[in-house]
Structures are given as structure tokens and as C-alpha cells.
Scaffold this motif. Sequence first.
Motif, PDB file in Angstrom:
ATOM      1  N   ILE A  33      -1.025  55.726  38.699  1.00 51.62           N
ATOM      2  CA  ILE A  33      -0.599  55.933  37.308  1.00 51.62           C
ATOM      3  C   ILE A  33       0.214  54.757  36.773  1.00 51.62           C
ATOM      4  O   ILE A  33       0.958  54.896  35.797  1.00 51.62           O
ATOM      5  N   GLY A  34       0.087  53.612  37.421  1.00 49.07           N
ATOM      6  CA  GLY A  34       0.713  52.416  36.855  1.00 49.07           C
ATOM      7  C   GLY A  34       1.739  51.734  37.711  1.00 49.07           C
ATOM      8  O   GLY A  34       2.315  50.721  37.306  1.00 49.07           O
ATOM      9  N   GLY A  35       2.007  52.269  38.918  1.00 48.73           N
ATOM     10  CA  GLY A  35       2.984  51.617  39.791  1.00 48.73           C
ATOM     11  C   GLY A  35       4.365  51.607  39.170  1.00 48.73           C
ATOM     12  O   GLY A  35       4.852  52.621  38.663  1.00 48.73           O
ATOM     13  N   PHE A  36       4.992  50.434  39.165  1.00 46.53           N
ATOM     14  CA  PHE A  36       6.325  50.311  38.565  1.00 46.53           C
ATOM     15  C   PHE A  36       6.156  49.880  37.104  1.00 46.53           C
ATOM     16  O   PHE A  36       6.427  48.753  36.721  1.00 46.53           O
ATOM     17  N   GLY A  37       5.680  50.814  36.304  1.00 48.82           N
ATOM     18  CA  GLY A  37       5.401  50.534  34.904  1.00 48.82           C
ATOM     19  C   GLY A  37       6.527  50.962  33.985  1.00 48.82           C
ATOM     20  O   GLY A  37       7.671  51.160  34.400  1.00 48.82           O
ATOM     21  N   ALA A  81       2.230  59.152  33.538  1.00 48.75           N
ATOM     22  CA  ALA A  81       0.951  58.484  33.311  1.00 48.75           C
ATOM     23  C   ALA A  81       0.757  58.155  31.833  1.00 48.75           C
ATOM     24  O   ALA A  81       0.260  57.072  31.476  1.00 48.75           O
ATOM     25  N   GLN A  82       1.163  59.071  30.956  1.00 42.92           N
ATOM     26  CA  GLN A  82       1.034  58.838  29.517  1.00 42.92           C
ATOM     27  C   GLN A  82       1.899  57.664  29.081  1.00 42.92           C
ATOM     28  O   GLN A  82       1.455  56.819  28.290  1.00 42.92           O
ATOM     29  N   TRP A  83       3.136  57.607  29.581  1.00 43.01           N
ATOM     30  CA  TRP A  83       4.017  56.487  29.238  1.00 43.01           C
ATOM     31  C   TRP A  83       3.429  55.155  29.704  1.00 43.01           C
ATOM     32  O   TRP A  83       3.584  54.141  29.038  1.00 43.01           O
ATOM     33  N   ASN A  84       2.762  55.180  30.849  1.00 48.90           N
ATOM     34  CA  ASN A  84       2.183  53.948  31.393  1.00 48.90           C
ATOM     35  C   ASN A  84       0.796  53.648  30.839  1.00 48.90           C
ATOM     36  O   ASN A  84       0.200  52.617  31.162  1.00 48.90           O
ATOM     37  N   GLY A  85       0.250  54.560  30.029  1.00 43.21           N
ATOM     38  CA  GLY A  85      -1.078  54.361  29.473  1.00 43.21           C
ATOM     39  C   GLY A  85      -2.182  54.477  30.510  1.00 43.21           C
ATOM     40  O   GLY A  85      -3.214  53.803  30.420  1.00 43.21           O
ATOM     41  N   LYS A  86      -1.966  55.357  31.505  1.00 45.69           N
ATOM     42  CA  LYS A  86      -2.935  55.540  32.583  1.00 45.69           C
ATOM     43  C   LYS A  86      -3.387  56.995  32.633  1.00 45.69           C
ATOM     44  O   LYS A  86      -2.640  57.906  32.246  1.00 45.69           O
TER      45      LYS A  86
END
Length: 573
Positions: free
Chosen positions: A12-16, A274-279
Motif C-alpha cells: 500500500i505504498g511502503g513509507f508513503g 492505502a487511500q492516503w498513499n493512492g494505492k
Amino acid sequence: MGETIEEIFDDIGGFGKAQWICTVLISYMFLVAAWSMMQMAFAVKIPDWYCVEETSVNDTQQYGSQQREQLQQLYTNRSDLFQKCSLNQSSCASYDFVTPMRTVVNEWSLVCDHKWIPSTMISIQMAGVLLGAVLAGQLSERWGRKRCLTLAAMWHIVANVVAACSTSWGMFAACRFLIGVGIGGIYTNTFPYSMEFLPLKQRASVALFPFWTFGVAIFVGFAYVLPNWRYLHLGCAAFCLPGFAIWFIVPESIRWLTVEGRLDEAMEAIGKLAQWNGKPVPSDARPTLEMIYYKRKQERKASGSYSYLDLFRDAYLLKCSVVIAFMWASMSLISYGISFGAAGLAGNLYLNILLTNCVEIPGLLPVLWMMNRIGRRWTTVIMFIIITITTISSLVVNLKGSSANERVVFWFALVTKLCVDTGWNVIQAWGTELYPTVTRTLGYGVATTSARIGGMLAPFLINLKTRLVLTYVTITCLSITGIFLSFLLPETRLAALKDNLSSTASSSLSGNGAELESGIPLAGKPEQNGIQTNSDQNDHDSSSGKESGHGDSNVTAVLINGAGHEKSKEYVT
């Protein structure tokens, strides 16, 4: 299928962006705890004072700058009155504090017969921190990280406001105990809570970020502008208010929700990140959480809920707890002994507090590189070795009676504080990684409790002004012991965080700290082992007229082959 929560975080983006938001907001509470803890270095500072035979006003705040200058001129040639408790065999009628600094010492004249009170207040505060750490460690396992951290922040604000309104030193000491409880609750929850949102590769870097140092720097700036203990407590309460953003923005720990069986909330939190990271949310996230919970459920059937006693029943946890507790106590004793003793160093009080608490910054990047390159264990050993060499060298110089003793003591304090604080950060990350989720805050609570014990002993064992030899011997013995104890703990540099005790047991038996956390020894299809598959859930929900919300009917189970290794098999239903 992913087998660890770390793999879900990577997907979901790692350290995003999401991890940045959560880490910064949670770690902000470190700044609050640092201000609150270190303001006692100012509050119990003993300003210059003079004995007066006849009753006079000794409230320095009633003196303007011109009056203070006149008093200083009056006492310029009266060294016989400077910090004397009696004059001509008679006690002083009162005391004149010729300084604009407002501490609890000149607030209630805590000198002479009452000189024991300021140092006792520090020990009382540390006792409160100890109690707060114990309570927070237990309650956060039952109520969750988010709720306990928020409650600790509320408690901390109220205690600081009441402390600012204290009418006696006894009331103030009681308030410092209550403030200590809040500090213990904040400190015990903050680091594990933030670490449980992070992928494997970023745990070390976040552990070394100087949030505590920034908090001390902010406190020193505020104290320099408004040198009044009442204003400092009100300022600390106000400084804590932004921390409530955690309640509205940051989700509960996904790991804690999972092991508690609150999988819907865990999936909601994953979706938010995930939503915050765009994933997109990975399709195997739910099955991964279900397997982790299944393992936790099996352990709970066998042992029930976890408490501090569980840390001493399991051989692996016992070893980790004893070693980490000793290291935290040692680091705390040395660090707080130097920090609270900053007033005894040559130079300006504010600058000394700032230097002794910010000196770690130059060492953070090298230590971060070492943690990721050679591991937690060897980084800790190297820090202890440097402390030992520095201490022995300083002891030799002082025993030779060098004319530069003050400079030697000052630089010894800075170098030792640099290694202690950076080493403490390493041990903090290392200890957090050693414990499984089900006992992580309990283990952190034991470590924090041990640190408070070290902090309470610090004034008696560490004194850079009057007990140099005892100080050097104490630090040397603690450092050498820490070197040997470091080799008792497994390395965690490449290890995923564990969620259950059985995963730590397998890691301990194999001698490898990098085993995966959530492999479950299943033989056959998932439903044969009590795990409800997505298709089962769909059938159940369809028969009851409800929508399951899970359209994927592919289920992956972990199998154990003859060699004991894990492999994945996908079932399509």
C-alpha cells in the motif's frame, strides 16, 4: 500471498504519505514528554541567594531590574552572606534571591533546612513516570494504543495546569508525581504505536529521528524568554493540545486490531492508509490478517490474556526483558544524571541544557548507517565501547590533577551524552523489534519502568561536580556489562515484526532473527483448520441476506512441507 503485515504495508505504498502523517503526529508526543521531563532541570534550579538577618521581602518577582542591580551591588562585598544558612550563630530571618529567574526554590525558599526538597521532587516525578509506564503497558494491550495515548495526554494537560496553580511545595510535588504518570503513559505508548505503522526498512530511521531533542530545544527557548516555572507548566499544557489530532486522524494500530480479532477495523485502517498513499488495498490483506489472528486465537486459548507475568514465563521473553531492562536503566541513569546535572557544569544554564540534550544530533546519521549496515547488536556494542574508553580516559586525567579539569568534565559529559542518547535510540528500536505484538507494549512498559528506576538513582550515583570518581566508575561498570549482555539478544536488522509468541519461539530456536511472523502450520484446506474462507463467508452472508463485502473467493493457505519450510498454495472456490 503476503505472510506479514510488513508486506501489506509495502503493497500500500511502503513509507508513503500515510506513514509520514501517522509517524509525525504520534511522535509529536515525544516533544511534549521531553518538555515536561526536562522542565524540572529549570524548576529546581537554585538561584543565587543571600542570607539576611532581618525580615525582608525575598520575592524576587517584586524586584524590578533596577532594584535587583541595587541588591547585587549591596551584596557585592558580602561573601559572608552568600548562600549562608546562618549568621553569627543565628539562623537567617529570610533570604534574598537576586535573580529574575523564578523557580520553585525561590518561590518557597527551598534552601538550608529545605535543600533536600528540590532533588526529592525529581525522584517523586520519576516515581510517577514509573507508575505511568506500568499502567500504560498493561492498559494499551487491553484498550489499544490510540485510546491510552489520548488518555495520557488528557491527564498530562490537567496535571500541568493544576501544578501551575500550586500554593505550596507539597502540592507542587504531588502534581509532579501526577505529571510523571502522564509522561510514563505518553512515552510507553508513543514509540510502539508509531513503529507498528512502519515497513521493515524505515523502522531504524524513525527510531533515530530526534523528536526528544527538538522537544528539549523548544522548552529551552521558552524558558529563556519566560523564566518562570508557572508559565512553563502552562506552556507545556498548551503544547500538548495539538497531540489530540491523533484521535481524529491516525487509525488504531493495525497489528493490535488484528491480534484482538477486530479484523473489519483493521481492514478499514489499511484502506485509509492505502487511500492516503493512492494505492489499492491488496486482495490478500484479509486472509493475511485472518491467519495472524488464528495464531493469536490458538495462543489465547492456551494461555489467556497476556500480562507482565508472561514476560517472565517464556524463556525468550525473559531473556529479552532482563537484558533490555538493564540497558534502559543504565542509559537512563547516565543520561538523566548528566541532563539534570547540567546546572553544575561550567557556563550558561540554558546553553548547557541545550547542548547536553542536542549533542546526539551529529551522531544520528552515522548510527543510522551502522544500524542498517552492521545491525543493532554491533552498533550498541560500539556505543558502549566508546563510552567506556571516554570514561576511563577522563578518570585518568582527573586523577592526575590536570588544571583543565572543568574542560575535561564538560567534554566528557558531551561525548558520553552523545553515545548514550544515540545508543539508547538503537536499543529502543532493537527492543521494540524483539517483542511480538501481543506483548510489545508490555515489554516496552518494563523497559520504561527500568529507565525510571535508573532515573531515580541518577542523583545519587552521577554527580559531575562533587562525586567524579564514583560517576566514572559507575558509568564504566554499566558500559562493560552492557557490552557482554548485547551478545545475548538476537539480531533484528532483517527481521519482520512478530505478532505472536510462537513466531518468536521459532525464531529463537532457529537462531535467526529474520523469520517471518505469521506462517501457520496448516495441513490441508483452510476450512479444515477452523479458518473461514472468503467463499464460506460469502455463502454464509448470502444465506442470511447480508452482503459480505469480499468479492474475492481465492484463498491461500500456508503449508508445511517435509523439510519444515513454508510454501503457498492457492485454492479457488
